[in-house]
Enzyme design. Structure first.
Site, mmCIF file in Angstrom:
data_model
loop_
_atom_site.group_PDB
_atom_site.id
_atom_site.type_symbol
_atom_site.label_atom_id
_atom_site.label_comp_id
_atom_site.label_asym_id
_atom_site.label_seq_id
_atom_site.Cartn_x
_atom_site.Cartn_y
_atom_site.Cartn_z
ATOM 1 N N HIS A 43 -0.329 5.597 -0.683
ATOM 2 C CA HIS A 43 -0.042 5.622 -2.083
ATOM 3 C C HIS A 43 1.395 5.111 -2.422
ATOM 4 O O HIS A 43 2.464 5.986 -2.264
ATOM 5 C CB HIS A 43 -0.123 6.642 -2.440
ATOM 6 N N GLU B 271 -3.899 0.481 -4.495
ATOM 7 C CA GLU B 271 -3.080 -0.188 -5.826
ATOM 8 C C GLU B 271 -1.986 -1.486 -4.136
ATOM 9 O O GLU B 271 -0.784 -2.002 -4.499
ATOM 10 C CB GLU B 271 -2.116 0.284 -6.396
#
Ligand code: IFM
Length: 385
Positions: free
Chosen positions: A112, A157
């Site tokens: 992340h 993401e």
């Protein structure tokens, strides 16, 4: 009479967080270096979740959550190239056990945003060896923690990472280069695919997914705007997914943004200045239906220090998620971002997304009112509209 909307049986309800944003005490990664260089805010102790995870998961359980999303900090597990720290594996084992002990299902992200410093020093995902480095780390984690987690996410993401780090110069490594952007994009694709193969070799039955940052791109009547929206849907939402679609078991959606080309309307906004457009969750879920994979909302949330909009925003998003399910999207869970207020990257600690407020002076936790409204939805697995 009120309309009751019931979600599928066994639906996962909870909240999400990420290691660097909440744990505290991580000094050997690129973000910590960025803060020492004065380029991003200092993260320091953050929410001290590394030491307080039991208290935090007690609160999540009291809020009716049956699932939670966390991430593992690569820099803790592999502080030096090829050297793995078993004490940190033991730590995350305890974290995962404490999630299970409270009757919650863990969803675990392997990466992340933050890079171990040794990896960043070698160019991070610009390095052609980066997919192998990443896959080796993922394999090590799953080999050691696979008994405690069935839902793995490789990358969170990817486009936010490439955009903020390689176009906007906003995040480490603070660069602006289309050439490097493309290189990193392609290496992230390879890194995911390589990690997927290695994890599935270890354990064919576990679920390995990706978490994708999609916008709802739409347009007014103007055909040029319509073309722009179609192009961005491909460029931002689907281009990465199209390259990895043979190597994912599920897709996590992070929904925060809509962009309507040619729009003159004004919208209510979060403390980030982002439009509140809950209907976009419906459209982004519908768009992902084409991949024929189970979906989950891995993040959706609002920075709202006064807790003024949060309850309605959550309810409205859940309404639209339910409509998407009614119309055939296979959605298995909703993980609100975030369980706790936390370090919002380049914005520091000022933006408050949490169901639980953190007083950073003394680490006191306070449950927000909106969290109680969300609790009632989680517990009843239904929404009254
Ligand atoms: O805080 C971030 C998170 O790390 C990734 N998704 C968006 C959140 C809010 O900006």
């Amino acid at each position: 009479m009120k309309d009751k909307r019931t979600f599928p049986e066994g639906f996962y309800w909870g909240a999400a967080s990420a290691s660097y944003q909440v744990e505290g005490g991580i000094e050997n990664c690129d973000w910590a270096k960025g803060s020492r260089d004065g380029k991003v805010p200092v993260c320091g102790k953050a929410c001290d979740h590394y030491n307080r995870y039991e208290e935090d998961f007690d609160m999540a359980k009291s809020l009716g959550h049956n699932a939670t999303r966390i991430s593992i900090e690569w820099a803790r597990i592999e502080p030096e190239e090829g050297k793995f720290d078993m004490a940190e594996i033991e730590h995350y084992k305890k974290v995962l056990e404490s999630i299970h002990d409270r009757g919650m299902m863990p969803f675990v992200t392997l990466w992340h945003f933050t890079l171990p410093q040794w990896f960043a020093d070698q160019g991070g995902f610009e390095n052609k060896k980066s997919p192998e480095f990443f896959a080796r780390y993922c394999e090590f984690v799953v080999k050691n923690l696979g008994d405690y987690c069935r839902h793995w996410v490789t990358i969170n993401e990817p486009l936010v990472y490439t955009n903020n780090g390689y176009i906007r110069k906003f995040w480490p490594p603070f660069k602006r280069s289309l050439r490097l952007y493309n290189k990193v994009f392609n290496n992230l694709v390879r890194a995911h695919i390589r990690a997927y193969e290695k994890i599935k070799n270890l354990d064919i039955a576990c679920e390995v997914g990706i978490v994708k940052d999609n916008f709802y791109w739409h347009a007014n009547w103007n055909p040029f705007n319509k073309i722009a929206a179609l192009f961005m849907g491909w460029w931002w939402n689907r281009r990465f997914l199209n390259k990895i679609k043979q190597s994912v078991d599920s897709i996590g959606l992070n929904y925060y943004f809509h962009k309507k080309f040619g729009d003159t309307a004004t919208y209510e906004k979060s403390d980030m200045g982002w439009d509140l457009y809950p209907e976009g969750l419906y459209h982004t879920l519908r768009e992902l239906k084409q991949y024929n994979k189970p979906l989950f909302v891995a993040e959706a949330g609002i920075a709202d220090e006064k807790d003024f909009y949060r309850e309605d925003y959550i309810r409205d998003m859940l309404y639209w998620m339910h409509v998407a399910i009614e119309r055939g999207a296979v959605v298995r869970g909703f993980l609100y971002w975030s369980l706790l207020d936390n370090y919002e990257w380049a914005h520091g600690f000022g933006k408050r997304f949490g169901l639980i407020e953190i007083d950073y002076e003394n680490q006191k936790r306070t449950i927000r009112k909106s969290a109680l409204a969300y609790r009632d939805i989680c517990k009843s697995n239904s929404l009254h509209t």
